[in-house]
Motif scaffolding. Structure first.
Motif, short mmCIF file in Angstrom:
data_model
loop_
_atom_site.label_atom_id
_atom_site.label_comp_id
_atom_site.label_asym_id
_atom_site.label_seq_id
_atom_site.Cartn_x
_atom_site.Cartn_y
_atom_site.Cartn_z
N ALA A 1 -11.56 20.55 -34.22
CA ALA A 1 -11.57 19.97 -32.87
C ALA A 1 -11.16 18.50 -32.89
O ALA A 1 -10.47 18.03 -31.98
N LYS A 2 -11.58 17.77 -33.93
CA LYS A 2 -11.21 16.36 -34.03
C LYS A 2 -9.70 16.18 -34.19
O LYS A 2 -9.15 15.22 -33.66
N VAL A 3 -9.06 17.08 -34.90
CA VAL A 3 -7.60 16.98 -35.06
C VAL A 3 -6.93 17.13 -33.69
O VAL A 3 -6.05 16.33 -33.32
N ILE A 4 -7.35 18.11 -32.93
CA ILE A 4 -6.77 18.33 -31.60
C ILE A 4 -7.08 17.13 -30.71
O ILE A 4 -6.20 16.60 -30.02
N LEU A 5 -8.31 16.67 -30.73
CA LEU A 5 -8.72 15.54 -29.89
C LEU A 5 -7.97 14.28 -30.27
O LEU A 5 -7.58 13.50 -29.40
N ARG A 6 -7.75 14.09 -31.54
CA ARG A 6 -7.02 12.91 -32.01
C ARG A 6 -5.64 12.82 -31.34
O ARG A 6 -5.25 11.78 -30.82
N PHE A 7 -4.91 13.94 -31.35
CA PHE A 7 -3.58 13.94 -30.74
C PHE A 7 -3.65 13.74 -29.23
O PHE A 7 -2.80 13.06 -28.65
N LYS A 8 -4.67 14.29 -28.60
CA LYS A 8 -4.82 14.10 -27.16
C LYS A 8 -5.16 12.64 -26.86
O LYS A 8 -4.68 12.08 -25.86
N CYS A 9 -5.95 12.01 -27.71
CA CYS A 9 -6.27 10.59 -27.52
C CYS A 9 -5.01 9.74 -27.62
O CYS A 9 -4.80 8.82 -26.81
#
Length: 181
Positions: A69-77
């Protein structure tokens, strides 16, 4: 014939919401380390949650949810930061990547320990001081309204809030140090 351990079942779509909710605090904290304000965090987390749901079948184990989830969130950030960059100054993408890398190791337990220390330290303050500490987060103009009600200037209240924050920060640091020993 060799005996092998049964592999854990892949998470199902029904597992998504409980997993997301159990890690939401860690995800919000991670996003806030990258983004400059809570509105941007909300935008990134909302977009990330949609992507997570769409790609949930790619998750192999429940234990892998937070890193995934952090990988996905990182790109969205990064995407939210890029969109915001057009409207207001913000840190470069390179600096945001460095911040994200620093924030990555924060564990759920570290966040829970910090939250428990903060809650315990807040209880040491009077109700009026707790209200003052939370006033800047209560919405636009709350500090000014509080100052007017108390017959003080907003500047005087901000100075008091600064001193209270220092005491709160020292208390939290001491509590966390005590837990580590």
């Amino acid at each position: 014939m060799e005996h092998s351990e049964p592999s854990p079942a892949s998470p199902t779509l029904a597992d998504f919401m409980p997993l997301f909710l159990s890690h939401e605090t860690a995800l919000r904290t991670y996003a806030r380390a990258i983004l400059p304000d809570w509105g941007s965090v909300d935008d990134a987390l909302q977009e990330a949650s949609v992507t997570m749901l769409e790609k949930f079948d790619q998750l192999h184990t429940v234990d892998g949810f937070l890193p995934w989830a952090k990988v996905i969130l990182r790109f969205k950030c990064f995407a939210v930061a890029a969109a915001n960059r057009r409207h207001r100054p913000i840190l470069s993408e390179e600096v945001l990547r460095l911040i994200a890398d620093e924030a990555e190791p924060l564990s759920q337990q570290t966040l829970l320990d910090s939250r428990a220390a903060l809650d315990a330290c807040m209880q040491r303050f009077s109700d009026s001081h707790q209200t003052l500490l939370l006033a800047p987060y209560a919405g636009d103009g709350e500090v000014k309204r509080t100052a007017e009600q108390a017959g003080k200037t907003a500047n005087a209240l901000y100075k008091l809030i600064g001193r209270l924050r220092e005491k709160l920060s020292e208390c939290v640091e001491v509590k966390l140090q005590q837990e580590m020993t």
